[in-house]
Design an enzyme around this catalytic site. Sequence first.
Site, PDB file in Angstrom:
ATOM      1  N   GLU A 226       0.981  -1.205  -0.001  1.00 51.67           N
ATOM      2  CA  GLU A 226      -0.035  -0.111   0.166  1.00 51.67           C
ATOM      3  C   GLU A 226       0.799   1.241   0.075  1.00 51.67           C
ATOM      4  O   GLU A 226       1.397   1.624   1.148  1.00 51.67           O
ATOM      5  CB  GLU A 226      -0.800   0.031   1.163  1.00 51.67           C
ATOM      6  CG  GLU A 226      -1.972  -0.920   1.334  1.00 51.67           C
ATOM      7  CD  GLU A 226      -3.203  -0.662   0.140  1.00 51.67           C
ATOM      8  OE1 GLU A 226      -3.334   0.360  -0.204  1.00 51.67           O
ATOM      9  OE2 GLU A 226      -3.666  -1.651  -0.133  1.00 51.67           O
ATOM     10  N   CYS A 260      -2.103   9.503   2.659  1.00 50.48           N
ATOM     11  CA  CYS A 260      -1.657   8.819   1.151  1.00 50.48           C
ATOM     12  C   CYS A 260      -2.467   9.167  -0.105  1.00 50.48           C
ATOM     13  O   CYS A 260      -1.842   9.376  -1.335  1.00 50.48           O
ATOM     14  CB  CYS A 260      -1.629   7.147   1.172  1.00 50.48           C
ATOM     15  SG  CYS A 260      -3.054   6.642   1.663  1.00 50.48           S
TER      16      CYS A 260
HETATM   17  P1  NAD Z   1       8.478   4.992   4.693  1.00 48.78           P
HETATM   18  O1  NAD Z   1       8.215   3.940   3.226  1.00 48.78           O
HETATM   19  O2  NAD Z   1       9.323   6.000   4.512  1.00 48.78           O
HETATM   20  O3  NAD Z   1       8.709   4.048   5.976  1.00 48.78           O
HETATM   21  C1  NAD Z   1       7.950   2.639   6.202  1.00 48.78           C
HETATM   22  C2  NAD Z   1       8.662   1.798   7.248  1.00 48.78           C
HETATM   23  O4  NAD Z   1       9.568   1.090   6.540  1.00 48.78           O
HETATM   24  C3  NAD Z   1       9.322   2.474   8.376  1.00 48.78           C
HETATM   25  O5  NAD Z   1       8.509   2.865   9.452  1.00 48.78           O
HETATM   26  C4  NAD Z   1      10.695   1.799   8.572  1.00 48.78           C
HETATM   27  O6  NAD Z   1      10.339   0.857   9.604  1.00 48.78           O
HETATM   28  C5  NAD Z   1      10.759   0.827   7.686  1.00 48.78           C
HETATM   29  N1  NAD Z   1      11.913   1.065   6.555  1.00 48.78           N
HETATM   30  C6  NAD Z   1      12.445   2.278   6.056  1.00 48.78           C
HETATM   31  N2  NAD Z   1      13.718   2.379   5.609  1.00 48.78           N
HETATM   32  C7  NAD Z   1      13.743   0.740   5.522  1.00 48.78           C
HETATM   33  C8  NAD Z   1      14.921  -0.016   5.067  1.00 48.78           C
HETATM   34  N3  NAD Z   1      15.836   0.653   4.343  1.00 48.78           N
HETATM   35  N4  NAD Z   1      14.836  -1.309   5.174  1.00 48.78           N
HETATM   36  C9  NAD Z   1      13.772  -1.708   5.928  1.00 48.78           C
HETATM   37  N5  NAD Z   1      12.673  -0.940   6.493  1.00 48.78           N
HETATM   38  C10 NAD Z   1      12.775   0.256   6.178  1.00 48.78           C
HETATM   39  O7  NAD Z   1       6.977   5.466   4.890  1.00 48.78           O
HETATM   40  P2  NAD Z   1       6.373   6.201   6.024  1.00 48.78           P
HETATM   41  O8  NAD Z   1       7.042   7.590   6.140  1.00 48.78           O
HETATM   42  O9  NAD Z   1       5.833   5.520   7.221  1.00 48.78           O
HETATM   43  O10 NAD Z   1       4.788   6.659   5.175  1.00 48.78           O
HETATM   44  C11 NAD Z   1       4.752   7.623   4.160  1.00 48.78           C
HETATM   45  C12 NAD Z   1       4.451   7.080   2.990  1.00 48.78           C
HETATM   46  O11 NAD Z   1       3.310   5.911   3.096  1.00 48.78           O
HETATM   47  C13 NAD Z   1       4.002   7.673   1.996  1.00 48.78           C
HETATM   48  O12 NAD Z   1       4.492   7.629   0.775  1.00 48.78           O
HETATM   49  C14 NAD Z   1       2.528   7.527   1.818  1.00 48.78           C
HETATM   50  O13 NAD Z   1       1.667   7.943   0.759  1.00 48.78           O
HETATM   51  C15 NAD Z   1       2.411   6.343   2.137  1.00 48.78           C
HETATM   52  N6  NAD Z   1       1.165   5.519   2.854  1.00 48.78           N
HETATM   53  C16 NAD Z   1       0.383   4.610   2.087  1.00 48.78           C
HETATM   54  C17 NAD Z   1      -0.818   4.247   2.425  1.00 48.78           C
HETATM   55  C18 NAD Z   1      -1.705   3.448   1.661  1.00 48.78           C
HETATM   56  O14 NAD Z   1      -2.692   2.953   2.182  1.00 48.78           O
HETATM   57  N7  NAD Z   1      -1.449   3.186   0.370  1.00 48.78           N
HETATM   58  C19 NAD Z   1      -1.259   4.677   3.758  1.00 48.78           C
HETATM   59  C20 NAD Z   1      -0.174   5.730   4.509  1.00 48.78           C
HETATM   60  C21 NAD Z   1       0.875   6.172   3.979  1.00 48.78           C
END
Ligand code: NAD
Length: 471
Positions: A226, A260
Amino acid sequence: IGIPRPKLLYSVDMEEKKSIEKVTLYARRAFVTHKTKGYEFRKSQLKGLLKFFEDENDELNRCVYQDLKKPTSEWVVHEFIQVTKEVRIVLRNLRSWMSPQTVAKDVVNFFDQVKVQAEPYGVVLVMGSWNFPVFSLFMPVIGAIAAGNCVVIKPSEHAPATANAIATLLPKYIDSECYPVFLGGVEETAELLKQKFDYIFFTGSPQIGKIVHQAASQNLTPVTLELGGKSPVYIDSSANLKLAAKRIMWGKTQNCGQICVAPDYVLCSKEVQEKFLKYAQAALHQFFGDSVRTNSDFGRIVNQRHFHRLTGLLRDQKVAIGGPNDPTDRFVHPTVLTDVHPDDAVMQEEIFGPILPIVTVESCEEAINFINQREKPLALYVFTGNRKVKKAFLRETSSGAVLINDVLMHSVADGLPFGGVGNSGIGAYHGKQTFDTFSHKKAVMERGTSMLIDKIDSVRYPPYSNAKTRL
Ligand code: NAD
């Protein structure tokens, strides 16, 4: 598996990498007992989850406020009501969703039992995002439990108060061996992803989505991703512009634009832009009065990194609506930018904040081309009173969802799948679709053993002859 019972399942010490392995190992040990598969067990755990949301409502609300300064009304409407409604929907339908589905039979299978049985994948990982730290985590968790899986629950480390509350409180309500909470940041998550899971459900950015997908591919683990991206808005001259501006500014200021499916940018003509600005300003005043800064109905940016990223996007831009931003409490004023060029920084990344650039286009066709030259969005919003415009967008663009004449509202419509396409995600969920996401559809056939069936079957056995296979 022959390992001692876990002492602490919901806090991981990086000194001891083995504790990360143990989280999945204990969950796997719980899964092989088959206890998560029974209807009564699933029901009791879902009821436990409902009690968790209800009994800990105040505490979760407080933590979400601490993490995001999210107004209580937004907590209630976007998170609390959604997750409690989802559990109730699942509880009402679980027995029928679990029942084997019969399928159409042909002449060869006439005497057989042929059905599709939904079975749990096994041990699944659910990773939530910080912007809706309860909703984004638990919407998939509810479906994963309903489908009979063990679930490793990974809240976002960027909403630490909420993550800690979940880790501390949840084990009082549901089985912590079957549903351990894993706390950790990038390093720990990277380590966690080396474990073998039977399904991974990730909510986050497309960049990290690729890392998760790559890790999953090592074990051929299926995924739902997602993700996000830039969700465009097209405003046609035939639209009700006053209503459009009100709805768009509402969508852009909810959760401080950190959604998002928030409207990311607007495409419209110069004439529409002028009217839109007037109505957008009036809408902001209606929502927040003379001072957005002091109005408790407007949230804050999650951390300093994102505050500076957002204010950096404003550099060299023409601010048509805006006000002072303040790093001390990460306040970014709702801002509308005009004369934005497609090559500007603000048009290169998902904004994820209360900033709305307007790019002017001459026509609906130009808007469609603009959208089609970029990654497929999670949501596409079209404001129009013209049937032809609506039809053109539906036929000629691809996105996770299309919403005509509003923003965000499709994401809480019970019957609609929620998910992206292309760069905005893989898979979709909500309601029955979440149950299906976390279920392997096992084909089950039971054949009769009577002499009559064996006689009908004789055609498949050698010796072959033309008479046997004549149609
Ligand atoms: P992110 O992708 O920056 O991080 C998500 C998680 O990934 C972090 O909490 C971390 O634990 C993990 N992570 C980060 N770097 C990593 C790595 N190198 N290796 C392994 N794990 C790692 O996302 P975010 O900042 O939590 O959320 C924002 C993003 O999420 C936006 O792009 C938003 O659009 C999207 N989003 C999508 C939905 C949906 O339902 N489609 C809902 C909410 C947010």
